[in-house]
Design an enzyme around this catalytic site. Structure first.
Site, short mmCIF file in Angstrom:
data_model
loop_
_atom_site.label_atom_id
_atom_site.label_comp_id
_atom_site.label_asym_id
_atom_site.label_seq_id
_atom_site.Cartn_x
_atom_site.Cartn_y
_atom_site.Cartn_z
CE LYS A 43 -0.75 0.16 5.05
NZ LYS A 43 -1.25 -0.57 5.95
NE ARG A 75 -6.03 0.03 11.57
CZ ARG A 75 -4.77 0.03 10.71
NH1 ARG A 75 -3.96 0.94 10.24
NH2 ARG A 75 -4.68 -1.30 9.89
C1 PLP Z 1 -0.61 -1.26 6.62
C2 PLP Z 1 -1.03 -2.54 7.14
C3 PLP Z 1 -0.24 -3.53 7.37
C4 PLP Z 1 1.53 -3.41 6.82
O1 PLP Z 1 2.04 -2.67 8.03
P1 PLP Z 1 3.84 -2.26 7.86
O2 PLP Z 1 4.02 -1.61 9.07
O3 PLP Z 1 3.81 -1.49 6.89
O4 PLP Z 1 4.39 -3.51 7.85
C5 PLP Z 1 -0.40 -4.76 7.83
N1 PLP Z 1 -1.87 -5.07 8.22
C6 PLP Z 1 -2.63 -4.11 7.97
C7 PLP Z 1 -4.18 -4.40 8.34
C8 PLP Z 1 -2.58 -2.85 7.66
O5 PLP Z 1 -3.31 -1.86 7.35
#
Ligand code: PLP
Length: 366
Positions: A36, A131
């Site tokens: 992302k 969250r």
């Molecule tokens: C963004 C996200 C991740 C990845 O997070 P990082 O800290 O970039 O490894 C994993 N799970 C969810 C639900 C996320 O929103």
């Protein structure tokens, strides 16, 4: 190439992926590569897959669609709870999604039935970061809801920590996740293929804990892209932290007084910062700004200091001698700065597969 641009070392991203895949593999944990922060870049996704990630995850369906359209293969999971307004697109492009709402699960079931494509459901449980997540007491109802549809497959259970409240993944909350998974399996007679423990913030736990329990997947973005863990932003041993470089061009270079003069009001972005009078200093003005990047997340080369930024200008203290107009300055980026730069239409991308500048071209699919 024009500036500003990101130089992206795909070989470093592949190295980070293969290193983490091997390191976590020893503990029975697979890596889902999260794209992302790169706006779903197919080049980056392909590098992660070459490094051995088991599948890809992105929080936006637009990014998953872009990966599919670019011909990227492999399981893809939408890692944000689907919007009700997008369930048809989610079922069409993603193999699975992370879910917390029965209404959404029902809507995904209907969309899957319409399309004839089965959709995988990973239920997310709230373990304290506040969250996304079902409260543990509500898991059973979500399992029943999922098992009630022949067009859905209950793939597993997951959780997410460290994003909203900074709650650290530890032995206690990860053991809670494992016991919730065991409870689901025992109560409903199912096998959960995926128990997804979290994100890059889980890496310390995965390395240090005596047991990882039922956890067999982590969704990793920042560590693959920037080689750092997000809890303290420390570099991770053996990983490259320099896969991304922001290059910007100098458009003015002059020696000026270090202290502003006149009567003071607000700047373009709020109250003025402190200035101290250090006599005349070399200042460089770069053609990059808040429309391109988060200036707070830029790390300039030694000898240069970021003084401030507005929409389209970045002001640097250049010490004794300023860089010439037309020259390029390279910055390392933090996660927020990377996210902004990858999302800005003004920032170009220069993908490289090695140090001497071999360019990477993805074959386009027709
Ligand atoms: C963004 C996200 C991740 C990845 O997070 P990082 O800290 O970039 O490894 C994993 N799970 C969810 C639900 C996320 O929103």
């Amino acid at each position: 190439m024009s500036a500003p641009r990101l130089e992206i070392r795909l070989d470093h991203i592949e190295h980070n992926a293969s290193t983490l895949v091997a390191r976590l593999g020893v503990r029975g944990i697979a890596v889902t590569g999260v794209t992302k922060a790169t706006l779903g870049s197919p080049e980056v996704a392909a590098a992660m897959l070459r490094g051995g990630v088991a599948g890809l995850g992105d929080s936006r369906i637009e990014n998953i669609e872009a990966l599919r359209n670019a011909g990227i293969e492999g399981p893809m999971t939408l890692i944000r709870s689907p919007m009700l307004s997008q369930v048809d697109r989610v079922v069409a492009a993603a193999d699975a999604s992370l879910n917390t709402e029965l209404t959404v699960i029902d809507a995904l079931a209907a969309a899957a039935a319409r399309s004839g494509r089965r959709h995988g459901i990973v239920l997310m449980v709230e373990l304290g970061d506040l969250r996304e997540g079902l409260l543990p007491a509500d898991l059973g109802a979500a399992v029943e809801c999922t098992l009630g549809s022949p067009d859905l497959e209950l793939l597993g259970l997951g959780t997410n920590l460290a994003c909203q409240s900074g709650v650290v993944p530890d032995e206690r909350n990860m053991a809670e996740l494992s016991s919730a998974a065991r409870w689901m399996e025992a109560t409903f007679g199912v096998d959960l293929r995926i128990v997804s423990g979290g994100n890059s913030a889980n890496l310390d736990w995965a390395a240090a804990s005596s047991t990882v329990g039922r956890v067999n997947d982590l969704r990793i973005g920042e560590a693959l892209l920037l080689g750092r863990e997000p809890l303290h932003r420390r570099p991770i041993r053996g990983l490259r932290t320099d896969a991304f470089t922001l290059v910007a061009e100098v458009i003015e270079s002059k020696t000026k007084p270090s202290s502003a003069w006149g009567a003071f009001g607000e700047t373009a972005f709020g109250p003025p910062g402190e200035t101290s009078d250090r006599g005349d200093t070399a200042r460089a003005l770069l053609a990059v700004g808040r429309q391109d990047v988060d200036p707070a997340g830029l790390v300039p080369p030694p000898g240069l200091t970021v003084l401030g930024a507005s929409s389209d200008h970045l002001v640097l203290d250049a010490g004794a001698a300023g860089p010439p107009v037309g020259s390029e300055i390279c910055f390392q980026l933090g996660y927020g700065a990377l996210l902004a730069a990858m999302t800005s239409p003004f920032v170009g991308r220069d993908f490289r597969s090695g140090p001497s500048g071999e360019r990477e071209e993805l074959p386009t699919r027709h």
